[in-house]
Design a protein around this motif. Structure first.
Motif, PDB file in Angstrom:
ATOM      1  N   ILE B 200      74.254  99.343  41.217  1.00  0.00           N
ATOM      2  CA  ILE B 200      75.090  99.364  40.016  1.00  0.00           C
ATOM      3  C   ILE B 200      75.134 100.807  39.509  1.00  0.00           C
ATOM      4  O   ILE B 200      74.095 101.394  39.218  1.00  0.00           O
ATOM      5  CB  ILE B 200      74.520  98.459  38.895  1.00  0.00           C
ATOM      6  N   SER B 201      76.326 101.368  39.426  1.00  0.00           N
ATOM      7  CA  SER B 201      76.461 102.727  38.894  1.00  0.00           C
ATOM      8  C   SER B 201      76.981 102.642  37.473  1.00  0.00           C
ATOM      9  O   SER B 201      77.949 101.940  37.199  1.00  0.00           O
ATOM     10  CB  SER B 201      77.438 103.541  39.738  1.00  0.00           C
ATOM     11  N   ASP B 202      76.336 103.380  36.592  1.00  0.00           N
ATOM     12  CA  ASP B 202      76.736 103.308  35.192  1.00  0.00           C
ATOM     13  C   ASP B 202      76.869 104.709  34.592  1.00  0.00           C
ATOM     14  O   ASP B 202      76.138 105.087  33.677  1.00  0.00           O
ATOM     15  CB  ASP B 202      75.714 102.463  34.422  1.00  0.00           C
ATOM     16  N   PRO B 203      77.830 105.484  35.102  1.00  0.00           N
ATOM     17  CA  PRO B 203      77.912 106.893  34.713  1.00  0.00           C
ATOM     18  C   PRO B 203      78.228 107.127  33.235  1.00  0.00           C
ATOM     19  O   PRO B 203      77.765 108.095  32.660  1.00  0.00           O
ATOM     20  CB  PRO B 203      79.034 107.449  35.590  1.00  0.00           C
ATOM     21  N   SER B 204      79.016 106.240  32.622  1.00  0.00           N
ATOM     22  CA  SER B 204      79.389 106.480  31.219  1.00  0.00           C
ATOM     23  C   SER B 204      78.330 105.968  30.259  1.00  0.00           C
ATOM     24  O   SER B 204      78.461 106.113  29.054  1.00  0.00           O
ATOM     25  CB  SER B 204      80.716 105.796  30.886  1.00  0.00           C
ATOM     26  N   ALA B 205      77.291 105.343  30.793  1.00  0.00           N
ATOM     27  CA  ALA B 205      76.283 104.744  29.929  1.00  0.00           C
ATOM     28  C   ALA B 205      75.051 105.628  29.812  1.00  0.00           C
ATOM     29  O   ALA B 205      73.984 105.175  29.433  1.00  0.00           O
ATOM     30  CB  ALA B 205      75.882 103.381  30.479  1.00  0.00           C
ATOM     31  N   THR B 206      75.205 106.907  30.143  1.00  0.00           N
ATOM     32  CA  THR B 206      74.046 107.784  30.113  1.00  0.00           C
ATOM     33  C   THR B 206      73.528 108.002  28.685  1.00  0.00           C
ATOM     34  O   THR B 206      74.295 108.030  27.728  1.00  0.00           O
ATOM     35  CB  THR B 206      74.395 109.139  30.764  1.00  0.00           C
ATOM     36  N   LEU B 223      73.059  95.347  31.634  1.00  0.00           N
ATOM     37  CA  LEU B 223      72.604  95.700  32.985  1.00  0.00           C
ATOM     38  C   LEU B 223      71.556  94.689  33.447  1.00  0.00           C
ATOM     39  O   LEU B 223      71.614  94.197  34.577  1.00  0.00           O
ATOM     40  CB  LEU B 223      72.013  97.113  32.994  1.00  0.00           C
ATOM     41  N   ASN B 224      70.616  94.367  32.573  1.00  0.00           N
ATOM     42  CA  ASN B 224      69.556  93.432  32.969  1.00  0.00           C
ATOM     43  C   ASN B 224      70.102  92.041  33.276  1.00  0.00           C
ATOM     44  O   ASN B 224      69.660  91.386  34.210  1.00  0.00           O
ATOM     45  CB  ASN B 224      68.470  93.372  31.900  1.00  0.00           C
ATOM     46  N   ASN B 225      71.101  91.639  32.499  1.00  0.00           N
ATOM     47  CA  ASN B 225      71.740  90.358  32.759  1.00  0.00           C
ATOM     48  C   ASN B 225      72.360  90.342  34.161  1.00  0.00           C
ATOM     49  O   ASN B 225      72.186  89.405  34.950  1.00  0.00           O
ATOM     50  CB  ASN B 225      72.817  90.170  31.678  1.00  0.00           C
ATOM     51  N   MET B 226      73.069  91.441  34.472  1.00  0.00           N
ATOM     52  CA  MET B 226      73.706  91.574  35.785  1.00  0.00           C
ATOM     53  C   MET B 226      72.646  91.571  36.893  1.00  0.00           C
ATOM     54  O   MET B 226      72.792  90.887  37.910  1.00  0.00           O
ATOM     55  CB  MET B 226      74.440  92.921  35.778  1.00  0.00           C
ATOM     56  N   ILE B 227      71.582  92.346  36.678  1.00  0.00           N
ATOM     57  CA  ILE B 227      70.514  92.455  37.675  1.00  0.00           C
ATOM     58  C   ILE B 227      69.872  91.085  37.902  1.00  0.00           C
ATOM     59  O   ILE B 227      69.642  90.668  39.039  1.00  0.00           O
ATOM     60  CB  ILE B 227      69.433  93.472  37.213  1.00  0.00           C
ATOM     61  N   ASP B 228      69.623  90.361  36.805  1.00  0.00           N
ATOM     62  CA  ASP B 228      68.991  89.046  36.935  1.00  0.00           C
ATOM     63  C   ASP B 228      69.866  88.081  37.739  1.00  0.00           C
ATOM     64  O   ASP B 228      69.357  87.293  38.531  1.00  0.00           O
ATOM     65  CB  ASP B 228      68.669  88.463  35.550  1.00  0.00           C
ATOM     66  N   CYS B 229      71.195  88.155  37.531  1.00  0.00           N
ATOM     67  CA  CYS B 229      72.115  87.318  38.312  1.00  0.00           C
ATOM     68  C   CYS B 229      71.959  87.613  39.801  1.00  0.00           C
ATOM     69  O   CYS B 229      71.926  86.703  40.628  1.00  0.00           O
ATOM     70  CB  CYS B 229      73.563  87.595  37.928  1.00  0.00           C
ATOM     71  N   ILE B 230      71.894  88.916  40.141  1.00  0.00           N
ATOM     72  CA  ILE B 230      71.778  89.300  41.548  1.00  0.00           C
ATOM     73  C   ILE B 230      70.428  88.849  42.108  1.00  0.00           C
ATOM     74  O   ILE B 230      70.333  88.383  43.234  1.00  0.00           O
ATOM     75  CB  ILE B 230      71.970  90.826  41.699  1.00  0.00           C
ATOM     76  N   HIS B 231      69.399  88.975  41.281  1.00  0.00           N
ATOM     77  CA  HIS B 231      68.066  88.559  41.721  1.00  0.00           C
ATOM     78  C   HIS B 231      67.999  87.061  42.047  1.00  0.00           C
ATOM     79  O   HIS B 231      67.262  86.658  42.923  1.00  0.00           O
ATOM     80  CB  HIS B 231      67.020  88.905  40.649  1.00  0.00           C
ATOM     81  N   THR B 232      68.799  86.260  41.324  1.00  0.00           N
ATOM     82  CA  THR B 232      68.753  84.827  41.627  1.00  0.00           C
ATOM     83  C   THR B 232      69.263  84.550  43.038  1.00  0.00           C
ATOM     84  O   THR B 232      68.947  83.525  43.626  1.00  0.00           O
ATOM     85  CB  THR B 232      69.577  83.974  40.632  1.00  0.00           C
ATOM     86  N   GLY B 234      68.457  86.567  45.393  1.00  0.00           N
ATOM     87  CA  GLY B 234      67.403  87.123  46.238  1.00  0.00           C
ATOM     88  C   GLY B 234      67.642  88.532  46.763  1.00  0.00           C
ATOM     89  O   GLY B 234      66.986  88.969  47.696  1.00  0.00           O
ATOM     90  N   LYS B 235      68.595  89.257  46.158  1.00  0.00           N
ATOM     91  CA  LYS B 235      68.851  90.616  46.650  1.00  0.00           C
ATOM     92  C   LYS B 235      68.330  91.667  45.662  1.00  0.00           C
ATOM     93  O   LYS B 235      68.385  91.458  44.447  1.00  0.00           O
ATOM     94  CB  LYS B 235      70.352  90.827  46.861  1.00  0.00           C
ATOM     95  N   PRO B 236      67.848  92.785  46.197  1.00  0.00           N
ATOM     96  CA  PRO B 236      67.344  93.850  45.325  1.00  0.00           C
ATOM     97  C   PRO B 236      68.477  94.701  44.724  1.00  0.00           C
ATOM     98  O   PRO B 236      69.582  94.716  45.256  1.00  0.00           O
ATOM     99  CB  PRO B 236      66.485  94.698  46.256  1.00  0.00           C
ATOM    100  N   VAL B 237      68.141  95.378  43.629  1.00  0.00           N
ATOM    101  CA  VAL B 237      69.146  96.161  42.901  1.00  0.00           C
ATOM    102  C   VAL B 237      68.655  97.589  42.647  1.00  0.00           C
ATOM    103  O   VAL B 237      67.494  97.807  42.298  1.00  0.00           O
ATOM    104  CB  VAL B 237      69.464  95.510  41.538  1.00  0.00           C
ATOM    105  N   ILE B 238      69.582  98.527  42.831  1.00  0.00           N
ATOM    106  CA  ILE B 238      69.335  99.928  42.461  1.00  0.00           C
ATOM    107  C   ILE B 238      70.324 100.264  41.350  1.00  0.00           C
ATOM    108  O   ILE B 238      71.506  99.937  41.458  1.00  0.00           O
ATOM    109  CB  ILE B 238      69.573 100.867  43.670  1.00  0.00           C
ATOM    110  N   VAL B 239      69.848 100.873  40.276  1.00  0.00           N
ATOM    111  CA  VAL B 239      70.761 101.282  39.201  1.00  0.00           C
ATOM    112  C   VAL B 239      70.855 102.801  39.196  1.00  0.00           C
ATOM    113  O   VAL B 239      69.834 103.496  39.173  1.00  0.00           O
ATOM    114  CB  VAL B 239      70.267 100.792  37.819  1.00  0.00           C
ATOM    115  N   HIS B 240      72.099 103.315  39.233  1.00  0.00           N
ATOM    116  CA  HIS B 240      72.276 104.763  39.160  1.00  0.00           C
ATOM    117  C   HIS B 240      72.727 105.175  37.762  1.00  0.00           C
ATOM    118  O   HIS B 240      73.707 104.656  37.234  1.00  0.00           O
ATOM    119  CB  HIS B 240      73.302 105.254  40.184  1.00  0.00           C
ATOM    120  N   ILE B 241      71.985 106.102  37.184  1.00  0.00           N
ATOM    121  CA  ILE B 241      72.308 106.615  35.850  1.00  0.00           C
ATOM    122  C   ILE B 241      72.656 108.096  35.986  1.00  0.00           C
ATOM    123  O   ILE B 241      71.902 108.853  36.590  1.00  0.00           O
ATOM    124  CB  ILE B 241      71.086 106.464  34.907  1.00  0.00           C
TER     125      ILE B 241
END
Lengths: 234, 337
Positions: B200-206, B223-232, B234-241
């Motif tokens: 997940i890239s979030d350039p404007s959220a710096t 972001l956490n809501n989105m990450i939790d959805c992906i985790h359900t 079973g896939k890992p998440v990288i967040v770019h800030i």
């Protein structure tokens, strides 16, 4: 200064700092009613508030959303005062062409710099975002611009900045050039031949003013002397 | 150990032989002009063509030594699918938004629910994800999402949005919740089509733009809501800030992603000590990758590994004019060549 005037000017500054546009309008209206000099209303009231806002920005107390709303508040106050200002002499104003280089549509930083330079008395020509290289060169030439400001937030468009600067110089246009934006460093700015670099909008005003401090020839005339001055400085 | 196994182990905190080296795609663009010319799959044509997009992605993987497949080559697919107008750019400029669908934040209620199988280029990206995952089963395929707040700045003028954070927080929350829900569904579809990791890239959220308080209120929960959805799934998440994270270190530690990717300005040693317990990805300057010299790219890459990055990667999207040999200089250091 009489107490009432002092109070009104403070109120104006405070309204800007607190992003309270209705209060700024009310205070500006009262200031006009009390026959305070319109320039004083702006300089010692609204703009003084904005100076404090810049400080808060530099101290990381305020961030971009706050700056935008403070500037809106200041402009709301200025609109009240504007009809009472003597007809403006824009001849002495430095002309600034500003835009985000092609390939990039992030214009928040550019908009901040524009607001700050505008408030600092520069005359702004905003080309917007995703601006083709030639547009900068053409506009700078047509307007005899004093300063061209290039901004980008993406590393992928940094090359474009260099192209614009080279094209401006090759076209024999003597505008000074200031660059900025997330990925830009002072070293990069120097390498691509920019005259100035600013790391944020507050600094942009200082740098822009600094660029014109030591030059006594009017920049709108392309004289050989000026070209020499410019070379010496760079 | 395959490339896919290695990075998945890193993200699951299992020891590996060495750090992987990747370039995720999406906002962190993974494409070079040189490879486009070689393959005949060039910008802007590939942006709407699943097969050509896959060709270019695989060729990038083979030529550069980067250990992943990463599409698309821009961050406009979700915004376009939600009604924004995109210009496809040219051979070295990636697609960008030219017209926003929203004039004010309040109008968010007019946005149509996102259908990943129908809207805009999303079906093409899903198809390409399938092709990549079938053709390269041992290489991690990365699915890219734009963070809700950054996506919002592609749907409405950023200035208006930033002001609304303070003036109409309720409306902004409405918009962000809508985007989070809809984009998470797109994330699910990416995973169904074979994506192994979501970035997940979030350039404007710096934090540099928002400050820690607004970051905590408008970025972190979504972001956490989105990450939790992906985790359900079973896939890992990288967040770019993007940008410097100085004042947002504390809220960043609250992100639930396995890994955080940081920009070139961020000091990895410092980040390592302030964000413990999270994998760090980063952060070779893309300007350095573009301009070289090779020796400097090698030194920087080596230093980053020594300072403790868990995944070596460019700090931002690659410029399309980056020479392949410069990228190789980075990937070979990671591989100990």
């Amino acid at each position: 200064m009489d107490a009432n005037k002092h109070k009104i000017l403070n109120d104006l500054a405070q309204a800007v700092i607190e992003m309270d546009a209705p209060r700024a309008v009310k205070a500006a209206t009262e200031a006009i009613y009390c026959k305070i000099d319109p320039y004083e209303i702006i300089t010692d009231g609204l703009a003084r508030g904005m100076d404090k806002v810049n400080e808060l920005f530099e101290q990381e107390e305020y961030f971009v959303p706050e700056i935008l709303l403070c500037a809106d508040t200041m402009n709301a106050g200025i609109e009240v005062v504007r009809p009472h200002l003597p007809k403006e002499n824009t001849r002495d104003k430095k002309k600034v062409v500003i835009g985000v280089v092609k390939g990039d549509t992030h214009d928040i930083g550019k908009n901040l710099v524009k607001i700050m330079l505008d408030n600092a008395g520069f005359e702004i020509y905003d080309l917007g975002r995703n601006v083709p290289y030639a547009k900068f060169v053409d506009t700078a030439g047509e307007l005899n611009a004093d300063l061209v400001c290039l901004s980008t937030l993406m590393t992928t468009t940094m090359d474009g900045m260099q192209v614009v600067i080279e094209d401006i110089k090759n076209a024999g246009i003597v505008s000074r050039i200031m660059v900025g934006g997330g990925p830009i460093s002072p070293g990069f700015a120097k390498r691509i031949g920019a005259d100035g670099y600013a790391k944020n909008a507050a600094e942009a005003v200082k740098v822009a003013k600094g660029l014109f401090q030591n030059i006594h020839v009017p920049l709108t005339f392309k004289t050989p002397e000026l070209v020499r001055v410019r070379k010496k400085n760079s | 150990m395959t490339e896919k196994e290695r990075i998945l182990r890193v993200l699951r905190n299992i020891p590996v032989d060495r750090a992987p080296v990747i370039c995720p795609g999406g906002m962190m663009t993974m494409a070079c002009r040189e490879v486009m010319v070689q393959t005949g799959c060039s910008w802007p044509g590939v942006h709407r063509d699943a097969k050509k997009m896959a060709e270019l992605s695989i060729a990038m993987y083979r030529e550069t030594g980067l250990e992943n497949l990463g599409i698309p080559f821009c961050m406009t697919v979700e915004a376009e699918a939600l009604g924004g107008e995109v210009e496809d750019g040219d051979e070295t400029t990636s697609p960008s938004m030219v017209k926003y669908p929203l004039k004010s934040v309040r109008q968010w209620t007019t946005l149509k629910k996102l259908d990943p199988h129908k809207d805009g280029r999303l079906p093409a990206i899903l198809e390409c994800t399938s092709i990549l995952s079938q053709r390269c089963p041992d290489t991690p395929v990365i699915g890219n999402l734009v963070g809700p707040l950054s996506l919002a700045t592609s749907l409405i003028d950023a200035t208006a949005l930033y002001k609304a954070l303070r003036q109409e927080p309720g409306e902004v929350h409405g918009l962000l919740a809508f985007l989070t829900e809809n984009c998470s569904r797109y994330g699910d579809a990416l995973i169904e089509h074979g994506a192994d990791i979501i970035v997940i890239s979030d350039p404007s959220a710096t934090g540099e733009i928002l400050g820690p308080k607004l970051f905590r209120e408008f970025v972190l929960p979504y972001l956490n809501n989105m990450i939790d959805c992906i985790h359900t799934l079973g896939k890992p998440v990288i967040v770019h800030i993007c940008g410097n994270v100085g004042s947002t270190y504390e809220p960043l530690t609250k992100l639930t992603s396995e890994c955080i990717s940081v920009d070139a300005l961020v000091n990895i040693k410092e980040a390592r000590s302030v964000i413990p317990g999270k994998k760090l990805m980063g952060n070779v300057s893309t300007l350095l990758l573009q301009n070289g010299p090779v020796s400097r790219i090698q030194t920087v890459s080596k230093n980053l590994l020594d300072f403790g990055v868990d995944i070596l990667a460019p700090a931002c999207g690659l410029s399309a004019t980056t020479p392949v040999r410069h990228i190789k200089a980075m990937t070979e250091i990671a591989k100990g060549k």
